[in-house]
Write a protein that holds these residues in place. Structure first.
Motif, short mmCIF file in Angstrom:
data_model
loop_
_atom_site.label_atom_id
_atom_site.label_comp_id
_atom_site.label_asym_id
_atom_site.label_seq_id
_atom_site.Cartn_x
_atom_site.Cartn_y
_atom_site.Cartn_z
N SER A 126 -16.94 -0.76 -10.94
CA SER A 126 -16.72 0.58 -11.48
C SER A 126 -16.45 1.64 -10.43
CB SER A 126 -17.94 1.00 -12.32
OG SER A 126 -19.11 1.02 -11.50
N ARG A 127 -16.87 1.40 -9.18
CA ARG A 127 -16.71 2.46 -8.19
C ARG A 127 -16.59 1.88 -6.78
NH1 ARG A 127 -21.59 3.94 -5.63
NH2 ARG A 127 -20.78 6.05 -5.31
N ILE A 128 -15.94 2.66 -5.91
CA ILE A 128 -15.91 2.37 -4.48
C ILE A 128 -16.27 3.65 -3.74
CG2 ILE A 128 -14.13 0.60 -4.75
CD1 ILE A 128 -12.17 2.58 -3.41
N GLN A 129 -16.75 3.45 -2.52
CA GLN A 129 -17.12 4.59 -1.68
C GLN A 129 -16.45 4.43 -0.33
OE1 GLN A 129 -21.31 5.05 -0.95
NE2 GLN A 129 -21.10 7.17 -0.25
N VAL A 130 -15.69 5.47 0.07
CA VAL A 130 -14.99 5.45 1.36
C VAL A 130 -15.58 6.53 2.23
CG1 VAL A 130 -12.77 5.64 2.53
CG2 VAL A 130 -12.88 4.65 0.23
N GLY A 131 -16.00 6.15 3.44
CA GLY A 131 -16.62 7.10 4.34
C GLY A 131 -15.89 7.20 5.67
N PHE A 132 -15.87 8.43 6.23
CA PHE A 132 -15.29 8.67 7.55
C PHE A 132 -16.38 9.26 8.43
CE2 PHE A 132 -11.76 8.95 4.57
CZ PHE A 132 -10.82 8.13 5.16
N ALA A 134 -6.17 4.53 -5.43
CA ALA A 134 -7.14 4.30 -6.50
C ALA A 134 -6.69 4.88 -7.84
CB ALA A 134 -8.49 4.90 -6.11
N MET A 135 -5.61 5.64 -7.82
CA MET A 135 -5.15 6.27 -9.06
C MET A 135 -4.71 5.22 -10.07
SD MET A 135 -2.24 9.23 -9.39
CE MET A 135 -1.02 8.13 -8.73
N ASP A 136 -5.04 5.43 -11.33
CA ASP A 136 -4.68 4.55 -12.45
C ASP A 136 -5.35 3.18 -12.39
OD1 ASP A 136 -3.06 6.53 -13.49
OD2 ASP A 136 -1.26 5.78 -12.49
N THR A 137 -6.38 3.00 -11.55
CA THR A 137 -7.09 1.73 -11.50
C THR A 137 -8.32 1.73 -12.40
OG1 THR A 137 -8.42 2.41 -9.59
CG2 THR A 137 -6.33 1.30 -9.14
N GLY A 138 -8.76 2.92 -12.81
CA GLY A 138 -9.98 3.01 -13.60
C GLY A 138 -11.23 2.91 -12.78
N ILE A 139 -11.10 2.84 -11.45
CA ILE A 139 -12.24 2.73 -10.55
C ILE A 139 -12.56 4.12 -9.98
CG2 ILE A 139 -13.17 1.63 -8.49
CD1 ILE A 139 -12.66 -0.31 -10.76
N GLN A 140 -13.81 4.51 -10.10
CA GLN A 140 -14.23 5.79 -9.54
C GLN A 140 -14.24 5.70 -8.02
OE1 GLN A 140 -18.11 7.06 -10.82
NE2 GLN A 140 -18.15 8.84 -9.45
N THR A 141 -13.57 6.67 -7.38
CA THR A 141 -13.45 6.65 -5.92
C THR A 141 -14.14 7.86 -5.33
OG1 THR A 141 -11.32 5.51 -6.10
CG2 THR A 141 -11.85 6.52 -3.99
N VAL A 155 -9.19 -0.58 1.27
CA VAL A 155 -9.35 0.08 -0.03
C VAL A 155 -8.78 -0.79 -1.15
CG1 VAL A 155 -8.60 2.05 -1.42
CG2 VAL A 155 -9.43 2.41 0.92
N VAL A 156 -7.61 -1.40 -0.93
CA VAL A 156 -7.02 -2.26 -1.95
C VAL A 156 -7.92 -3.45 -2.24
CG1 VAL A 156 -5.10 -3.84 -2.41
CG2 VAL A 156 -4.64 -1.55 -1.56
N ASN A 157 -8.48 -4.06 -1.21
CA ASN A 157 -9.40 -5.18 -1.42
C ASN A 157 -10.64 -4.73 -2.20
OD1 ASN A 157 -7.90 -7.19 -0.19
ND2 ASN A 157 -8.78 -6.81 1.83
N ALA A 158 -11.14 -3.56 -1.85
CA ALA A 158 -12.33 -3.06 -2.56
C ALA A 158 -12.01 -2.76 -4.02
CB ALA A 158 -12.86 -1.81 -1.86
N ASN A 204 0.81 -1.22 0.00
CA ASN A 204 0.00 0.00 0.00
C ASN A 204 0.84 1.28 0.00
OD1 ASN A 204 -2.19 -1.71 0.04
ND2 ASN A 204 -2.42 -1.63 2.26
N PRO A 205 1.79 1.46 0.93
CA PRO A 205 2.62 2.68 0.85
C PRO A 205 3.47 2.74 -0.41
CG PRO A 205 3.44 1.18 2.55
CD PRO A 205 2.12 0.66 2.14
N ILE A 206 3.92 1.58 -0.88
CA ILE A 206 4.69 1.58 -2.13
C ILE A 206 3.82 2.04 -3.29
CG2 ILE A 206 5.85 0.09 -3.79
CD1 ILE A 206 6.92 -1.52 -1.45
N THR A 207 2.56 1.60 -3.29
CA THR A 207 1.63 2.04 -4.33
C THR A 207 1.42 3.54 -4.28
OG1 THR A 207 0.48 -0.10 -4.24
CG2 THR A 207 -0.71 1.74 -5.24
N VAL A 208 1.29 4.09 -3.08
CA VAL A 208 1.12 5.54 -2.94
C VAL A 208 2.35 6.27 -3.46
CG1 VAL A 208 0.86 7.42 -1.28
CG2 VAL A 208 -0.48 5.32 -1.01
#
Length: 384
Positions: free
Chosen positions: A299-305, A253-260, A290-293, A173-177
């Motif tokens: 097409s999309r994921i939703q992250v809530g706080f 989520a960048m470059d995955t094609g998934i709307q975040t 997030v990676v699992n999602a 995950n941090p490497i991906t970021v």
């Protein structure tokens, strides 16, 4: 014979030897008595009486006149007691071996063969109070101790396997970021749109994640099991922590094609308050969920706080096929992939397991469920 089996080896050997020798002695006495009577009767039948006295044949004459069976009886009278004694000793040895030695030796040989073949799923059964009984009992204790040590070794190997899997999983995950940040820098350089502030922000972000990786490596190298990971909360503004988490989600989520979509449902006043949380734990959990999602989203994921009862609530929902029933029943067990025959519709279990464990370390929990639109994972982190 049971009383003989319970007797010590020394006493049993002495008892059998004396018993069989007594039998041999009795047989010898009977033999000598019977042969003496036969010989005496025969001698009486060939006596020559002269007057009032008795006169025998001369010795030389008797040797030539006595029949063969008479001489054989004389020889047997001397030889059979020796044969009886030897036979008694051999018989005592045979009985001693069959009663006292054969079964325990067979048991110990079979047990040694099982251990040589790396099989400890057996038992040494020889119930006796003699020396072999105590030896078999010690052998059984050794087997149980070996089995215990083997199980402990396998448990440690399994813990190390889980630790290594979690370590490699969470480093992605941090490497991906950082890779995403580098890509942004390259795009900005190619379009000549890179500002000094943008360079500074990107370098600070890379530096932050490099420090995070160093801390994570240091923490993981000092533990032998995942359960030994310690929660180390530090004071931070809630708004700053949420912003960093949201930025991390967007980078993943960048470059995955998934709307975040990132949704913050926290009152502005709460965002300015200081809280005590473990940043490494919260970032690891957020990255894993997030990676699992992203992996299974269509097409999309939703992250809530959200903020509930002194607890930071992180929810990650995707529009994929959802969690398998196997994962929902197991509660995110390690190395669980669900139904292997339907790989496209399953969430990976290692990240979920690590996330659950880290949430519990932070005084919270991880809840997995399916909705009408896909999978939903809800992580809770209690403030300190």
């Amino acid at each position: 014979m049971e009383w003989l089996r319970q007797m010590s080896l020394k006493k049993a050997f002495l008892y059998l030897t004396v018993s069989f020798l007594l039998i041999a002695l009795v047989l010898s006495v009977i033999l000598i008595t019977v042969t003496n009577r036969v010989l005496q009767q025969y001698r009486a039948s060939i006596e020559i009486r002269v007057g009032d006295g008795t006169v025998y044949f001369p010795p030389a004459t008797m040797r030539t006149a006595l029949p063969l069976w008479f001489n054989i009886l004389n020889v047997l009278q001397m030889a059979l007691p020796v044969v009886f004694a030897i036979t008694a000793l051999i018989s005592a040895d045979i009985v001693f071996y069959r009663v006292k030695l054969k079964k325990p030796i067979t048991e110990l040989q079979a047990a040694a063969g099982q251990i040589i073949n790396n099989n400890l799923d057996f038992s040494v059964q020889y119930c006796s109070k003699d020396e072999f009984g105590r030896l078999c009992e010690s052998f059984e204790k050794m087997r149980l101790e070996l089995m215990k040590n083997n199980r402990e070794l396998w448990r440690q190997m399994d813990e190390r396997k889980r630790l290594n899997a979690a370590f490699s999983h969470d480093l992605r995950n941090p490497i991906t970021v950082m890779k995403g940040t580098v890509k942004l820098l390259k795009k900005s350089l190619a379009s000549d749109s890179l500002s000094p502030q943008g360079i500074r922000d990107s370098l600070l972000l890379i530096e932050e994640y490099v420090n995070r990786i160093e801390k994570y490596i240091e923490a993981m190298s000092s533990v032998q099991r995942l359960e030994e990971i310690q929660c180390s909360p530090a004071e931070v503004k809630l708004g700053e922590a949420v912003r960093e988490l949201a930025d991390s989600v967007r980078m993943l989520a960048m470059d995955t094609g998934i709307q975040t979509e990132v949704k913050v449902d926290i009152p502005p006043g709460k965002l300015q308050s200081n809280i005590r949380i473990d940043r490494e734990i919260t970032f690891n959990v957020a990255g894993n969920l997030v990676v699992n999602a992203l992996r299974f989203a269509v097409s999309r994921i939703q992250v809530g706080f959200a903020f509930e009862d002194n607890t930071l609530v992180l929810s990650v929902m995707d529009d994929g096929p959802g969690f398998s029933q196997k994962i929902l029943r197991s509660g995110a067990a390690p190395f669980l992939r669900g139904d292997e025959n339907n790989e496209q519709g399953l969430h990976f279990g290692m990240g979920l397991y690590v996330s659950r464990l880290l949430c519990e370390k932070h005084g919270g929990s991880l809840k997995l469920q399916n909705t009408l639109h896909g999978a939903l994972a809800t992580a809770r982190f209690k403030f300190y």
